[in-house]
Design an enzyme around this catalytic site. Structure first.
Site, PDB file in Angstrom:
ATOM      1  N   TYR A 162       0.828  -1.204   0.000  1.00 41.66           N
ATOM      2  CA  TYR A 162       0.000   0.000   0.000  1.00 41.66           C
ATOM      3  C   TYR A 162       0.868   1.263   0.000  1.00 41.66           C
ATOM      4  CZ  TYR A 162      -4.638  -2.048   0.858  1.00 41.66           C
ATOM      5  OH  TYR A 162      -5.832  -2.708   0.744  1.00 41.66           O
ATOM      6  N   LYS A 211       3.710 -15.241   2.109  1.00 42.30           N
ATOM      7  CA  LYS A 211       3.926 -15.925   0.828  1.00 42.30           C
ATOM      8  C   LYS A 211       5.430 -16.109   0.703  1.00 42.30           C
ATOM      9  CE  LYS A 211       2.561 -17.530  -3.162  1.00 42.30           C
ATOM     10  NZ  LYS A 211       1.758 -18.774  -3.273  1.00 42.30           N
ATOM     11  N   ASP A 236      -2.265 -18.347   0.040  1.00 44.14           N
ATOM     12  CA  ASP A 236      -3.244 -19.059  -0.792  1.00 44.14           C
ATOM     13  C   ASP A 236      -3.902 -20.187  -0.003  1.00 44.14           C
ATOM     14  OD1 ASP A 236      -0.728 -20.234  -0.769  1.00 44.14           O
ATOM     15  OD2 ASP A 236      -0.755 -20.835  -2.876  1.00 44.14           O
ATOM     16  N   ASP A 244      -6.172  -7.299   4.004  1.00 38.94           N
ATOM     17  CA  ASP A 244      -7.325  -6.677   3.350  1.00 38.94           C
ATOM     18  C   ASP A 244      -8.181  -7.759   2.702  1.00 38.94           C
ATOM     19  OD1 ASP A 244      -8.961  -4.639   2.175  1.00 38.94           O
ATOM     20  OD2 ASP A 244      -7.897  -4.950   0.285  1.00 38.94           O
ATOM     21  N   ASP A 250     -11.999  -9.628   4.248  1.00 33.07           N
ATOM     22  CA  ASP A 250     -13.288  -9.658   3.538  1.00 33.07           C
ATOM     23  C   ASP A 250     -13.797 -11.092   3.429  1.00 33.07           C
ATOM     24  OD1 ASP A 250     -13.289  -6.899   3.072  1.00 33.07           O
ATOM     25  OD2 ASP A 250     -14.008  -7.137   1.002  1.00 33.07           O
TER      26      ASP A 250
HETATM   27  C1  IPM Z   1     -10.390  -1.750   3.984  1.00 35.40           C
HETATM   28  C2  IPM Z   1     -10.720  -1.121   2.659  1.00 35.40           C
HETATM   29  C3  IPM Z   1      -9.612  -0.129   2.304  1.00 35.40           C
HETATM   30  C4  IPM Z   1      -8.310  -0.894   2.195  1.00 35.40           C
HETATM   31  C5  IPM Z   1      -9.903   0.692   1.036  1.00 35.40           C
HETATM   32  C6  IPM Z   1     -11.194   1.453   1.133  1.00 35.40           C
HETATM   33  C7  IPM Z   1      -8.767   1.615   0.712  1.00 35.40           C
HETATM   34  O1  IPM Z   1     -10.872  -2.098   1.699  1.00 35.40           O
HETATM   35  O2  IPM Z   1     -10.259  -1.008   4.981  1.00 35.40           O
HETATM   36  O3  IPM Z   1     -10.311  -2.975   4.064  1.00 35.40           O
HETATM   37  O4  IPM Z   1      -7.993  -1.441   1.144  1.00 35.40           O
HETATM   38  O5  IPM Z   1      -7.579  -0.933   3.174  1.00 35.40           O
HETATM   39 MG    MG Z   2     -10.864  -4.083   2.435  1.00 37.13          MG
END
Ligand code: IPM
Ligand code: MG
Length: 354
Positions: A137, A188, A220, A244, A248
Site C-alpha cells: 500500500y 507468501k 493461498d 485486506d 473480507d
Molecule cells: C479496507 C478497505 C480499504 C483498504 C480501502 C477502502 C482503501 O478495503 O479497509 O479494508 O484497502 O484498506
Molecule cells: Mg478491504
C-alpha cells in the site's frame, strides 16, 4: 473536558450507519462530544481534498475517530490523490495506525446466513491482525509511467522493515495470550522476500511468548482453510494487502461484511480509528436499509480501546447479540423470506436492548 470523538461518515452507506452508531454511543455515553465533518467524496464534491484540513484538525484534537467508509465508482479512474480512499490512506499513514484489529464472530442465530454450512461456522470467533501502514500500500516507487520504449507500465512496491513487522507481531501475540493462545502468521514466503523477512521476525517475537503457539501458513492456503475449517483459527497475523483480502473473506463467513467492525491503533496512546470493514455499498446507499452492526460494534471497540470503557463496550456488544438472537435481520442477512428490518428499525432494537 469530555472526550471528543471525530465522526467522519464519508460516502455511500457511511453516513447512515455511522449516525446510527453515534446514537448508540450517545445512549451509553451522553457525556461524549461527537463532532462530525466530511471526508472522501463528500469533501471532494465540495471542492475540498479527500481529507480536508478541518478533518485533520478535528482528528488532532480528538480522543478517537469514528469512521464510516469512503470510495465511489465515479472516482475509480482518478489518480490516487483525487480519490475518496485517499482520506483513509492519509489518516492511517499520518497517525501511524499500524495495527488493524478485525474481529470475526458469528452471532448465535445467524449461522444460517453464512455462506458456509451452519455447522462449519457455529461459534466462529477469530481475529485478523492486519499490518496497516506498510507493505504494497505504501512502498515506493508507486506509480504509473511510460517506459523508455514508450510502453505504459506501472509499479507498486512491497516493502517492510523489521521493526514494522516486530510491532504488529507483538499486537497479535499479546492478543492471543488473552484468547485461545494460537497465532497463524500468513505470508507468501515461497515467493516474496518481504515474506521471508516477515517469517524470520515473527519467529523471533514468538520466543517472547512461550505460552502462545505459532503456525505459518501461505496466503493461498490460508484463503482455502478459511472456507474449509475457519474455526481452527484464533489470531491471524498478516501484512497489509493479505489482511485486506482475507478479512473480507472471513467477514462473509458471518453472513455479511456489514457485521464486521475494526480498530486501527497506532503509536499515539489510546488514540484509534474505528470503522466497519465493508465498503460504501453504493448500490444500497441512501435507501436506509444498510446494516449498522459493523458501525455500532466499531463504536464499542472505540469505547474499549480509546476510552477504557469496557463496561459500555460489552453492553453494546451484548445488546447486538440479543437483537440477532431474537431473530432480527437486516435485508442482506434475511434468508428465505425472513422479514427484514431497515437501518432505523434495527437501531431501535439495539437501543431498546440497552
Ligand atoms: C479496507 C478497505 C480499504 C483498504 C480501502 C477502502 C482503501 O478495503 O479497509 O479494508 O484497502 O484498506
Ligand atoms: Mg478491504
Amino acid at each position: 473536558m469530555p472526550p471528543t470523538i471525530a465522526v467522519l461518515p464519508g460516502d455511500g452507506i457511511g453516513p447512515e450507519v455511522t449516525r446510527a452508531a453515534v446514537r448508540v454511543l450517545r445512549a451509553v455515553r451522553p457525556d461524549l462530544d461527537c463532532v462530525e465533518t466530511r471526508v472522501g467524496a463528500a469533501a471532494l464534491r465540495a471542492g475540498e481534498p479527500a481529507l480536508p484540513d478541518a478533518a485533520r484538525a478535528l482528528c488532532d484534537r480528538s480522543d478517537a475517530v469514528l469512521f464510516g467508509s469512503v470510495g465511489l465508482p465515479e472516482y475509480e479512474a482518478k489518480p490516487m490523490a483525487e480519490r475518496p480512499e485517499y482520506a483513509l490512506f492519509l489518516l492511517r499513514r499520518d497517525y501511524e495506525l499500524y495495527a488493524n484489529v478485525r474481529p470475526v464472530r458469528v452471532f448465535a442465530g445467524l449461522e444460517s446466513a453464512s455462506s458456509l454450512l451452519p455447522e462449519l461456522v457455529r461459534g466462529l470467533d477469530l481475529v485478523v491482525i492486519r499490518e496497516l501502514t506498510g507493505g504494497i500500500y505504501y512502498g515506493r516507487p508507486k506509480e504509473q509511467r511510460t517506459g523508455p520504449d514508450g510502453v505504459e507500465e506501472a509499479v507498486d512496491t512491497m516493502f517492510y522493515r523489521a521493526p514494522e513487522i516486530e510491532r504488529i507481531a507483538r499486537v497479535a501475540f499479546e492478543l492471543a495470550r488473552k484468547r485461545r493462545k494460537h497465532v497463524t502468521s500468513v505470508d507468501k514466503q515461497n515467493i516474496l522476500e518481504t515474506s521471508r523477512l516477515w517469517r524470520r521476525v515473527v519467529e523471533r517475537v514468538a520466543l517472547e511468548y512461550p505460552g502462545v503457539t505459532l503456525a505459518h501458513m501461505l496466503v493461498d492456503n490460508a484463503a482455502m482453510q478459511l472456507v474449509r475449517r475457519p474455526r481452527d483459527f484464533d489470531v491471524i497475523l498478516t501484512e497489509n494487502m493479505f489482511g485486506d483480502i482475507l478479512s473480507d473473506e472471513a467477514a462473509i463467513l458471518t453472513g455479511s461484511v456489514g457485521n464486521l467492525p475494526s480498530a486501527s491503533l497506532g503509536t499515539r496512546a489510546h488514540f484509534g480509528l474505528y470503522e466497519p470493514i465493508g465498503g460504501t455499498a453504493p448500490d444500497i446507499a441512501g435507501k436506509g436499509i444498510a446494516n449498522p452492526t459493523a458501525a455500532i460494534l466499531s463504536a464499542a471497540m472505540l469505547l474499549r480501546h480509546s476510552l477504557d470503557d469496557d463496561a459500555n463496550a460489552s453492553r453494546i456488544e451484548a445488546a447486538v447479540e440479543r437483537v440477532f438472537a431474537s431473530g432480527a435481520r437486516t435485508a442482506e442477512l434475511a434468508r428465505g423470506g425472513e422479514p427484514a428490518l431497515d437501518t432505523l428499525a434495527f437501531l431501535q432494537r439495539v437501543l431498546a436492548q440497552l
